[in-house]
Write a protein that holds these residues in place. Sequence first.
Motif, PDB file in Angstrom:
ATOM      1  N   PRO A 103      11.047   5.505   7.423  1.00  0.00           N
ATOM      2  CA  PRO A 103      10.143   6.614   6.739  1.00  0.00           C
ATOM      3  C   PRO A 103       8.678   6.111   6.278  1.00  0.00           C
ATOM      4  O   PRO A 103       7.670   6.466   6.450  1.00  0.00           O
ATOM      5  CB  PRO A 103      10.580   7.539   6.109  1.00  0.00           C
ATOM      6  N   LEU A 104       8.959   5.097   5.298  1.00  0.00           N
ATOM      7  CA  LEU A 104       7.918   4.597   4.452  1.00  0.00           C
ATOM      8  C   LEU A 104       6.991   3.487   5.103  1.00  0.00           C
ATOM      9  O   LEU A 104       5.933   3.175   4.652  1.00  0.00           O
ATOM     10  CB  LEU A 104       8.726   3.716   3.239  1.00  0.00           C
ATOM     11  N   ALA A 105       7.484   3.198   6.391  1.00  0.00           N
ATOM     12  CA  ALA A 105       6.434   2.285   7.128  1.00  0.00           C
ATOM     13  C   ALA A 105       5.340   2.796   7.590  1.00  0.00           C
ATOM     14  O   ALA A 105       4.292   2.138   7.764  1.00  0.00           O
ATOM     15  CB  ALA A 105       7.362   1.742   8.152  1.00  0.00           C
ATOM     16  N   THR A 106       5.521   4.091   7.703  1.00  0.00           N
ATOM     17  CA  THR A 106       4.300   4.828   8.082  1.00  0.00           C
ATOM     18  C   THR A 106       3.471   5.908   7.159  1.00  0.00           C
ATOM     19  O   THR A 106       2.468   6.236   7.308  1.00  0.00           O
ATOM     20  CB  THR A 106       4.473   5.533   9.284  1.00  0.00           C
ATOM     21  N   GLN A 107       4.332   6.229   6.245  1.00  0.00           N
ATOM     22  CA  GLN A 107       3.882   6.975   5.323  1.00  0.00           C
ATOM     23  C   GLN A 107       2.401   6.480   4.625  1.00  0.00           C
ATOM     24  O   GLN A 107       2.025   5.451   4.248  1.00  0.00           O
ATOM     25  CB  GLN A 107       4.839   7.363   4.100  1.00  0.00           C
ATOM     26  N   ALA A 108       1.379   7.630   4.351  1.00  0.00           N
ATOM     27  CA  ALA A 108       0.161   7.398   3.903  1.00  0.00           C
ATOM     28  C   ALA A 108       0.007   6.468   2.598  1.00  0.00           C
ATOM     29  O   ALA A 108      -0.610   5.427   2.532  1.00  0.00           O
ATOM     30  CB  ALA A 108      -0.863   8.621   3.626  1.00  0.00           C
ATOM     31  N   GLU A 109       0.653   7.095   1.617  1.00  0.00           N
ATOM     32  CA  GLU A 109       0.442   6.057   0.280  1.00  0.00           C
ATOM     33  C   GLU A 109       2.001   6.078  -0.162  1.00  0.00           C
ATOM     34  O   GLU A 109       2.690   7.114  -0.169  1.00  0.00           O
ATOM     35  CB  GLU A 109      -0.064   6.919  -0.486  1.00  0.00           C
ATOM     36  N   VAL A 110       2.321   5.023  -0.704  1.00  0.00           N
ATOM     37  CA  VAL A 110       3.686   4.662  -1.104  1.00  0.00           C
ATOM     38  C   VAL A 110       3.654   4.820  -2.982  1.00  0.00           C
ATOM     39  O   VAL A 110       3.009   3.715  -3.199  1.00  0.00           O
ATOM     40  CB  VAL A 110       4.352   3.489  -0.668  1.00  0.00           C
ATOM     41  N   LYS A 111       4.344   5.586  -3.230  1.00  0.00           N
ATOM     42  CA  LYS A 111       4.387   5.735  -4.694  1.00  0.00           C
ATOM     43  C   LYS A 111       5.746   5.167  -5.387  1.00  0.00           C
ATOM     44  O   LYS A 111       6.890   5.187  -4.518  1.00  0.00           O
ATOM     45  CB  LYS A 111       4.246   7.272  -5.274  1.00  0.00           C
ATOM     46  N   PRO A 112       5.743   4.859  -6.532  1.00  0.00           N
ATOM     47  CA  PRO A 112       7.297   4.622  -7.049  1.00  0.00           C
ATOM     48  C   PRO A 112       8.346   5.560  -6.980  1.00  0.00           C
ATOM     49  O   PRO A 112       9.484   5.085  -6.553  1.00  0.00           O
ATOM     50  CB  PRO A 112       6.869   4.376  -8.668  1.00  0.00           C
ATOM     51  N   ARG A 113       8.211   6.787  -6.902  1.00  0.00           N
ATOM     52  CA  ARG A 113       9.165   7.806  -6.588  1.00  0.00           C
ATOM     53  C   ARG A 113       9.728   7.703  -5.232  1.00  0.00           C
ATOM     54  O   ARG A 113      10.827   7.927  -4.830  1.00  0.00           O
ATOM     55  CB  ARG A 113       8.789   8.903  -6.961  1.00  0.00           C
ATOM     56  N   ASP A 114       8.898   7.321  -4.284  1.00  0.00           N
ATOM     57  CA  ASP A 114       9.399   6.978  -2.907  1.00  0.00           C
ATOM     58  C   ASP A 114      10.439   5.725  -2.818  1.00  0.00           C
ATOM     59  O   ASP A 114      11.021   6.116  -1.798  1.00  0.00           O
ATOM     60  CB  ASP A 114       7.995   6.895  -2.053  1.00  0.00           C
ATOM     61  N   VAL A 115       9.703   4.811  -3.385  1.00  0.00           N
ATOM     62  CA  VAL A 115      10.763   3.689  -3.321  1.00  0.00           C
ATOM     63  C   VAL A 115      12.130   4.073  -4.019  1.00  0.00           C
ATOM     64  O   VAL A 115      13.207   3.556  -3.311  1.00  0.00           O
ATOM     65  CB  VAL A 115       9.808   2.446  -4.034  1.00  0.00           C
ATOM     66  N   ALA A 116      11.964   4.776  -5.056  1.00  0.00           N
ATOM     67  CA  ALA A 116      13.349   4.958  -5.807  1.00  0.00           C
ATOM     68  C   ALA A 116      14.402   5.730  -4.922  1.00  0.00           C
ATOM     69  O   ALA A 116      15.395   5.856  -5.218  1.00  0.00           O
ATOM     70  CB  ALA A 116      12.895   5.544  -7.083  1.00  0.00           C
ATOM     71  N   ALA A 117      13.741   6.337  -3.857  1.00  0.00           N
ATOM     72  CA  ALA A 117      14.599   7.398  -2.969  1.00  0.00           C
ATOM     73  C   ALA A 117      15.504   6.710  -2.038  1.00  0.00           C
ATOM     74  O   ALA A 117      16.404   7.317  -1.353  1.00  0.00           O
ATOM     75  CB  ALA A 117      13.583   8.294  -2.174  1.00  0.00           C
ATOM     76  N   TYR A 118      15.169   5.137  -1.969  1.00  0.00           N
ATOM     77  CA  TYR A 118      15.935   4.737  -0.782  1.00  0.00           C
ATOM     78  C   TYR A 118      16.858   3.356  -1.575  1.00  0.00           C
ATOM     79  O   TYR A 118      16.515   3.094  -2.477  1.00  0.00           O
ATOM     80  CB  TYR A 118      14.977   4.019   0.329  1.00  0.00           C
ATOM     81  N   PRO A 119      17.959   3.367  -0.844  1.00  0.00           N
ATOM     82  CA  PRO A 119      18.815   1.942  -1.099  1.00  0.00           C
ATOM     83  C   PRO A 119      17.723   0.749  -1.336  1.00  0.00           C
ATOM     84  O   PRO A 119      16.933   0.350  -0.372  1.00  0.00           O
ATOM     85  CB  PRO A 119      19.744   1.785  -0.162  1.00  0.00           C
TER      86      PRO A 119
END
Lengths: 311, 311
Positions: free
Chosen positions: B176-192
Amino acid sequence: MNVSTRQLQAFVALAEQRSFTRAAALCHLSQPAFSALIGQLEEALGIRLFDRSTRHVAPTPEGLSFEISARRVLAEFDAALAGVDDQLARRSGRVSIALLPSLAAGWLPQILQRYRAQYPGVEIEVADVLSEPCVERVRSGQADFALAAIRADTPELRAEAFCSDGFHLVCPVGHPLATQAEVKPRDVAAYPFIHMARTSSVRQYLDAAVHPLQMQTLMEVDQLATAMGMVRAGLGISLMPALTLFHFAQPGLVTRPLNWPGLTRRIYLVRRRDRSLSLAAQTLYEQVLADPPREAPTRTATSAPPRRRRS
Amino acid sequence: MNVSTRQLQAFVALAEQRSFTRAAALCHLSQPAFSALIGQLEEALGIRLFDRSTRHVAPTPEGLSFEISARRVLAEFDAALAGVDDQLARRSGRVSIALLPSLAAGWLPQILQRYRAQYPGVEIEVADVLSEPCVERVRSGQADFALAAIRADTPELRAEAFCSDGFHLVCPVGHPLATQAEVKPRDVAAYPFIHMARTSSVRQYLDAAVHPLQMQTLMEVDQLATAMGMVRAGLGISLMPALTLFHFAQPGLVTRPLNWPGLTRRIYLVRRRDRSLSLAAQTLYEQVLADPPREAPTRTATSAPPRRRRS
DNA sequence: CGATCTTACGGGATTCGTAAACATA
DNA sequence: TATGTTTACGAATCCCGTAAGATCG
């Protein structure tokens, strides 16, 4: 771009002491002078040899590498100076002499024994050959100097009188001349005569001394010991210089001094004119000159053996 | 008693030329000055080195013996000077550096390739280790300087900024993050999350950057290649500095630059404060400083492989 | 503030080159 | 006599030591 050994010594001292003040003291210099010396070395080499702050002195990597080179240079330098000292002290060196067999056997040993005791490090070469090859060896440089019966004064060579050597009659015990009051040339000419080879100096002196008389030549031999054997066997008589008489100190033989005018073998000390002697050779030369053979090693006219020198 | 190298050079020249005039010319001296030089040498050594008449000059026996010593000294001397020249020209020497594995693999080779082409005689030692041991090697003197992610400014060490290294998201194609418009710290924290070891600088930057959030640490690995394999297998995602991205230029992986404020790894050039660098090291140091890695080796956010450098 | 290296400077020794004297082939 | 080394001497240079200055711990 001039680098002196003093700079290298200063450099090594600083590398060891890691202090300009202490190193300067070791080099017997004031500290500013020492500092200038190091500065000049760095400038001459074009590299900085030490990192120095007011509190600390340490070699740079280039300084460390240069230190081993500098030590090698100084080691070779000291070795060269030590080599000179060795030669000055005659702890090393080499001397080569050429001299007549008669001198080599009878007189030379005591000279060399003393010389050797004083200067054990000096190599000695002795050529015990006749006068001609003696002089030839000096001319060619093989020998430093020679003792020969030839007055070899040439543009190359310089000869100075060394000693003179009176002739003695050698005959068997019981021979008429052994007891005759005075022995004259014509007496000698009356008996068979044992000659040395024509190339020997002895022969040339004798031929001149009896002139115009002719001796009764029984034979010519090369070695003195051979002549001795012949005389002892009663084959003939002979005339020999005093320096050879140790060959004739044998039972059954009589030696008598002759005092014929002009019959004295002269021996010369011969050296090259242009080339100076090595220190080792010069020293031996002086000792030789100061201690020539005694005029008459044997004065006895009878069969008493001559005084022997310790071996 | 002082003997200089100039005197030795003059001596050797005279021994070769056998003429004061010619030897003086070789030494760029007037003939009288040259004569005085030889005279001083003889006096310092205490021996006569040459027999000289106005027509002829020849070494004495001592002179001949001293000549070989003098030549040895001068040979060592020249070797020492040649050694200095070699170091000046970087024809010899050694440089030892310590730097992060990411720099060692991606950026260093082209630097060393050029350096090596210019100075083939210089030995090079590379330690590709983490920041801590990098700095430790500089401190201990094992390495001349280091590139590390620690601002090691101590009384011993001096650090200067070298480059900064932005972080990128690394995830599998289709994530999902490969194409998401902007990646924030909380996005990263959501995945292993695949972490590097706690001792690595990367890990320390990341922990600080997401604070006070906590990432879902799936595992910690030591090697970047291992992390790559884990991400490609879909086990998790990770954040990596740009300089490491060549590890992740793999089919099935996507990398995207992040521009989180403060999340930039700073890399420092660390060297000892007191000790100067060797010429070889100083030169490499300057080339390193003049040619830091480009800010972003890969700008593509997709699976396009990064630009490769020639091997 | 104290220890240590560097810079500044005046006096003395060393060294250089020109010119004359000397020696050998 | 001609070539080549040594000696003589004035001038420039180099080197040393004292004193003052700068710098780091």
